[in-house]
Design a protein around this motif. Sequence first.
Motif, PDB file in Angstrom:
ATOM      1  N   TYR A  99      -1.595   4.689   6.490  1.00 30.85           N
ATOM      2  CA  TYR A  99      -2.601   4.086   5.596  1.00 30.85           C
ATOM      3  C   TYR A  99      -2.603   2.565   5.724  1.00 30.85           C
ATOM      4  CZ  TYR A  99      -5.151   2.916   1.322  1.00 30.85           C
ATOM      5  OH  TYR A  99      -6.054   2.401   0.436  1.00 30.85           O
ATOM      6  N   LYS A 100      -1.402   1.976   5.834  1.00 28.93           N
ATOM      7  CA  LYS A 100      -1.308   0.519   5.929  1.00 28.93           C
ATOM      8  C   LYS A 100      -1.819  -0.014   7.260  1.00 28.93           C
ATOM      9  CE  LYS A 100       2.511  -0.202   2.682  1.00 28.93           C
ATOM     10  NZ  LYS A 100       3.913  -0.669   2.517  1.00 28.93           N
ATOM     11  N   ARG A 101      -1.839   0.848   8.298  1.00 24.63           N
ATOM     12  CA  ARG A 101      -2.187   0.378   9.633  1.00 24.63           C
ATOM     13  C   ARG A 101      -3.518   0.895  10.164  1.00 24.63           C
ATOM     14  NH1 ARG A 101       2.869   0.445   8.573  1.00 24.63           N
ATOM     15  NH2 ARG A 101       4.357  -0.998   9.519  1.00 24.63           N
ATOM     16  N   SER A 102      -4.147   1.799   9.448  1.00 22.65           N
ATOM     17  CA  SER A 102      -5.402   2.398   9.926  1.00 22.65           C
ATOM     18  C   SER A 102      -6.540   2.067   8.969  1.00 22.65           C
ATOM     19  CB  SER A 102      -5.238   3.921  10.061  1.00 22.65           C
ATOM     20  OG  SER A 102      -6.471   4.527  10.357  1.00 22.65           O
ATOM     21  N   LEU A 103      -7.470   1.223   9.390  1.00 22.21           N
ATOM     22  CA  LEU A 103      -8.619   0.870   8.560  1.00 22.21           C
ATOM     23  C   LEU A 103      -9.538   2.068   8.297  1.00 22.21           C
ATOM     24  CD1 LEU A 103      -9.526  -2.669   9.968  1.00 22.21           C
ATOM     25  CD2 LEU A 103      -8.378  -2.113   7.825  1.00 22.21           C
ATOM     26  N   PHE A 126     -11.588   6.003   4.351  1.00 20.86           N
ATOM     27  CA  PHE A 126     -11.781   7.405   3.980  1.00 20.86           C
ATOM     28  C   PHE A 126     -11.123   7.711   2.637  1.00 20.86           C
ATOM     29  CE2 PHE A 126     -10.040  11.739   3.928  1.00 20.86           C
ATOM     30  CZ  PHE A 126     -11.218  12.478   4.005  1.00 20.86           C
ATOM     31  N   VAL A 127      -9.867   7.270   2.458  1.00 22.03           N
ATOM     32  CA  VAL A 127      -9.131   7.535   1.214  1.00 22.03           C
ATOM     33  C   VAL A 127      -9.813   6.843   0.038  1.00 22.03           C
ATOM     34  CG1 VAL A 127      -6.953   7.153  -0.017  1.00 22.03           C
ATOM     35  CG2 VAL A 127      -6.928   7.929   2.363  1.00 22.03           C
ATOM     36  N   ASP A 128     -10.194   5.569   0.234  1.00 25.18           N
ATOM     37  CA  ASP A 128     -10.855   4.822  -0.846  1.00 25.18           C
ATOM     38  C   ASP A 128     -12.182   5.464  -1.234  1.00 25.18           C
ATOM     39  OD1 ASP A 128      -8.771   3.091  -0.904  1.00 25.18           O
ATOM     40  OD2 ASP A 128      -9.781   1.430   0.085  1.00 25.18           O
ATOM     41  N   ARG A 129     -12.913   5.976  -0.220  1.00 26.59           N
ATOM     42  CA  ARG A 129     -14.197   6.629  -0.502  1.00 26.59           C
ATOM     43  C   ARG A 129     -13.984   7.926  -1.267  1.00 26.59           C
ATOM     44  NH1 ARG A 129     -15.813   6.982   4.326  1.00 26.59           N
ATOM     45  NH2 ARG A 129     -15.688   9.214   4.666  1.00 26.59           N
ATOM     46  N   MET A 130     -12.939   8.692  -0.915  1.00 27.09           N
ATOM     47  CA  MET A 130     -12.644   9.941  -1.614  1.00 27.09           C
ATOM     48  C   MET A 130     -12.186   9.689  -3.048  1.00 27.09           C
ATOM     49  SD  MET A 130     -13.369  12.490   0.321  1.00 27.09           S
ATOM     50  CE  MET A 130     -14.749  11.499   0.863  1.00 27.09           C
ATOM     51  N   LEU A 131     -11.388   8.632  -3.235  1.00 26.35           N
ATOM     52  CA  LEU A 131     -10.909   8.310  -4.585  1.00 26.35           C
ATOM     53  C   LEU A 131     -12.077   7.978  -5.521  1.00 26.35           C
ATOM     54  CD1 LEU A 131      -7.749   6.096  -3.831  1.00 26.35           C
ATOM     55  CD2 LEU A 131      -7.778   8.361  -4.886  1.00 26.35           C
ATOM     56  N   LEU A 132     -13.092   7.316  -4.985  1.00 25.57           N
ATOM     57  CA  LEU A 132     -14.255   6.952  -5.805  1.00 25.57           C
ATOM     58  C   LEU A 132     -15.049   8.178  -6.253  1.00 25.57           C
ATOM     59  CD1 LEU A 132     -15.557   3.807  -3.863  1.00 25.57           C
ATOM     60  CD2 LEU A 132     -14.396   3.837  -6.064  1.00 25.57           C
ATOM     61  N   LYS A 133     -14.847   9.327  -5.570  1.00 22.23           N
ATOM     62  CA  LYS A 133     -15.595  10.540  -5.898  1.00 22.23           C
ATOM     63  C   LYS A 133     -14.858  11.456  -6.880  1.00 22.23           C
ATOM     64  CE  LYS A 133     -18.161  10.645  -1.526  1.00 22.23           C
ATOM     65  NZ  LYS A 133     -18.474  11.399  -0.297  1.00 22.23           N
ATOM     66  N   ILE A 134     -13.606  11.106  -7.209  1.00 19.69           N
ATOM     67  CA  ILE A 134     -12.835  11.932  -8.142  1.00 19.69           C
ATOM     68  C   ILE A 134     -13.415  11.765  -9.549  1.00 19.69           C
ATOM     69  CG2 ILE A 134     -10.564  12.299  -9.191  1.00 19.69           C
ATOM     70  CD1 ILE A 134      -9.317  11.252  -6.624  1.00 19.69           C
ATOM     71  N   ILE A 185     -13.421   4.943 -13.112  1.00 17.55           N
ATOM     72  CA  ILE A 185     -12.524   3.825 -13.426  1.00 17.55           C
ATOM     73  C   ILE A 185     -12.382   2.903 -12.222  1.00 17.55           C
ATOM     74  CG2 ILE A 185     -10.142   3.213 -14.006  1.00 17.55           C
ATOM     75  CD1 ILE A 185      -9.989   5.778 -15.650  1.00 17.55           C
ATOM     76  N   LEU A 186     -12.212   3.494 -11.034  1.00 15.34           N
ATOM     77  CA  LEU A 186     -12.060   2.686  -9.820  1.00 15.34           C
ATOM     78  C   LEU A 186     -13.346   1.932  -9.489  1.00 15.34           C
ATOM     79  CD1 LEU A 186     -10.007   5.179  -7.602  1.00 15.34           C
ATOM     80  CD2 LEU A 186      -9.176   3.174  -8.840  1.00 15.34           C
ATOM     81  N   HIS A 187     -14.507   2.576  -9.703  1.00 14.65           N
ATOM     82  CA  HIS A 187     -15.792   1.904  -9.502  1.00 14.65           C
ATOM     83  C   HIS A 187     -15.898   0.678 -10.413  1.00 14.65           C
ATOM     84  CE1 HIS A 187     -18.477   3.849  -6.681  1.00 14.65           C
ATOM     85  NE2 HIS A 187     -18.113   5.038  -7.102  1.00 14.65           N
ATOM     86  N   VAL A 214     -14.275   0.216   0.477  1.00 19.34           N
ATOM     87  CA  VAL A 214     -15.711   0.517   0.415  1.00 19.34           C
ATOM     88  C   VAL A 214     -16.464  -0.696  -0.132  1.00 19.34           C
ATOM     89  CG1 VAL A 214     -17.470   1.996  -0.633  1.00 19.34           C
ATOM     90  CG2 VAL A 214     -15.307   2.990   0.131  1.00 19.34           C
ATOM     91  N   TYR A 215     -15.947  -1.268  -1.213  1.00 17.11           N
ATOM     92  CA  TYR A 215     -16.570  -2.463  -1.793  1.00 17.11           C
ATOM     93  C   TYR A 215     -16.346  -3.694  -0.907  1.00 17.11           C
ATOM     94  CZ  TYR A 215     -18.110  -0.379  -6.155  1.00 17.11           C
ATOM     95  OH  TYR A 215     -18.787   0.384  -7.097  1.00 17.11           O
ATOM     96  N   GLU A 216     -15.246  -3.710  -0.171  1.00 19.02           N
ATOM     97  CA  GLU A 216     -14.994  -4.826   0.751  1.00 19.02           C
ATOM     98  C   GLU A 216     -16.058  -4.874   1.852  1.00 19.02           C
ATOM     99  OE1 GLU A 216     -11.454  -6.487   3.736  1.00 19.02           O
ATOM    100  OE2 GLU A 216     -11.080  -4.769   2.422  1.00 19.02           O
ATOM    101  N   LYS A 217     -16.342  -3.715   2.455  1.00 26.33           N
ATOM    102  CA  LYS A 217     -17.380  -3.657   3.491  1.00 26.33           C
ATOM    103  C   LYS A 217     -18.746  -4.003   2.910  1.00 26.33           C
ATOM    104  CE  LYS A 217     -17.374  -0.608   6.758  1.00 26.33           C
ATOM    105  NZ  LYS A 217     -17.392   0.665   7.521  1.00 26.33           N
ATOM    106  N   ALA A 218     -19.016  -3.529   1.690  1.00 32.76           N
ATOM    107  CA  ALA A 218     -20.296  -3.817   1.040  1.00 32.76           C
ATOM    108  C   ALA A 218     -20.436  -5.324   0.780  1.00 32.76           C
ATOM    109  CB  ALA A 218     -20.407  -3.042  -0.260  1.00 32.76           C
TER     110      ALA A 218
END
Length: 425
Positions: free
Chosen positions: A263-267, A272-280, A286-288, A324-328
């Motif tokens: 996770y620390k080395r793969s963008l 993917f993980v951040d996008r999935m967390l936003l869908k929980i 809360i994360l949004h 996700v928000y960083e890319k946006a």
Amino acid sequence: MAVTRTAAKTAARKGAKPANARQGVTLDTFVWEGTDKRGTKMKGEQPAKNANMLRAELRKQGINPTLVKTKSKPLFGSAGRKITPKEIAVFSRQIATMIKSGVPIVQALEIIGNGHKNPKMASMVNAIRTDIENGTSFAEALGQFPVQFDELTRNLVKVGEAAGVLETVLDTIATYKENIESLKGKIKKAMFYPAVVIAVAILVSAVLLIFVVPQFEQVFVGFGADLPAFTQLIVAASRFMVSYWWILLLIAVVAIFGFIFMYKRSLPLQHFVDRMLLKIPVLGVILHNSAIARFARTLATTFKAGVPLVEALESVAGATGNSVYEKATLRIRDDVSVGYQMNMAMKQVNLFPHMVIQMTAIGEEAGALDAMLFKVAEFYEEEVNNAVDALSSLIEPMVMIFIGILVGAMVIGMYLPIFKLAAVV
């Protein structure tokens, strides 16, 4: 700035490196004993480059040193815990308060460094003080410690020094860091609770399968009758756990550490993980809200300090706490740099609520973008606070139900043969 250039030129003529070329100077910690002018014995500990410099410093303070020696290091590990973001936030508030009160920056750093309980933090603060005494600017001195002082902080300090409003900027940074750390704490609380529940459930299940079920199995052997299917399933799981628990533990440890390493080395994995967390459900909201609050507060802080909008957006991208928000944010920066209004650029990324976009548009139109963004940040920070409290209230009964079902299922499975035997008798 003229003093800095002169110092750098003098160092260059002598063939030495300028002070700001140093990479993370580490000061040794010394323990000392001595007497003051009245003959009263005194002792303490203080970071310094060497023992002679510390003796000279003590004499300036009216103390006659009788013993100065390097503080012994612990047998295991380095002295002092690592420097936490909370300590950096407190440091920002301390330095802002002292400079605002008229204390010179070098003296303020000396007071903070000598009074800090964490040796690593004290060493860092004293190294920054030494850099400034040698003619380095405050922003450049902070640049020697990029892990503790991110690009956003360094840029704001640089702007404050150039504009002659360092105390105001430092006060803004302190308030910003305190709010961000408070928000991070709430997010950690929201994510920590479910994780603890799952860990407790797994631990309870493992204890039952390894220690309790085998005791029942010995009793069942004496029955001489076929066990119910559900009981056989639990017994089989118990045998597997007793025989191979170390393999399961090893797999779990490797999986957790392997995931953290990747996770620390793969963008792409982070995204993917951040996008999935936003869908929980619930947690995703809360994360949004947290990402929006951090976006708004960071942008408002940088823009208010006088950083141009495009540069401010670049600093904001890494402060949102979600890839996700960083890319946006980086996409918004690119659109703004070619002439788009910020509210239109925000609309295109399809992440920000209508209210945020409209308040941004009003702020741009009225020339009060920073004020509007501060209001957005306050609103969404309150939303996060309320959502975390609601999540805690929601999870508590769910925890009881979940663990009750888990333990109840095992108890029923163990007592089914007894019920069956009683029915036959």
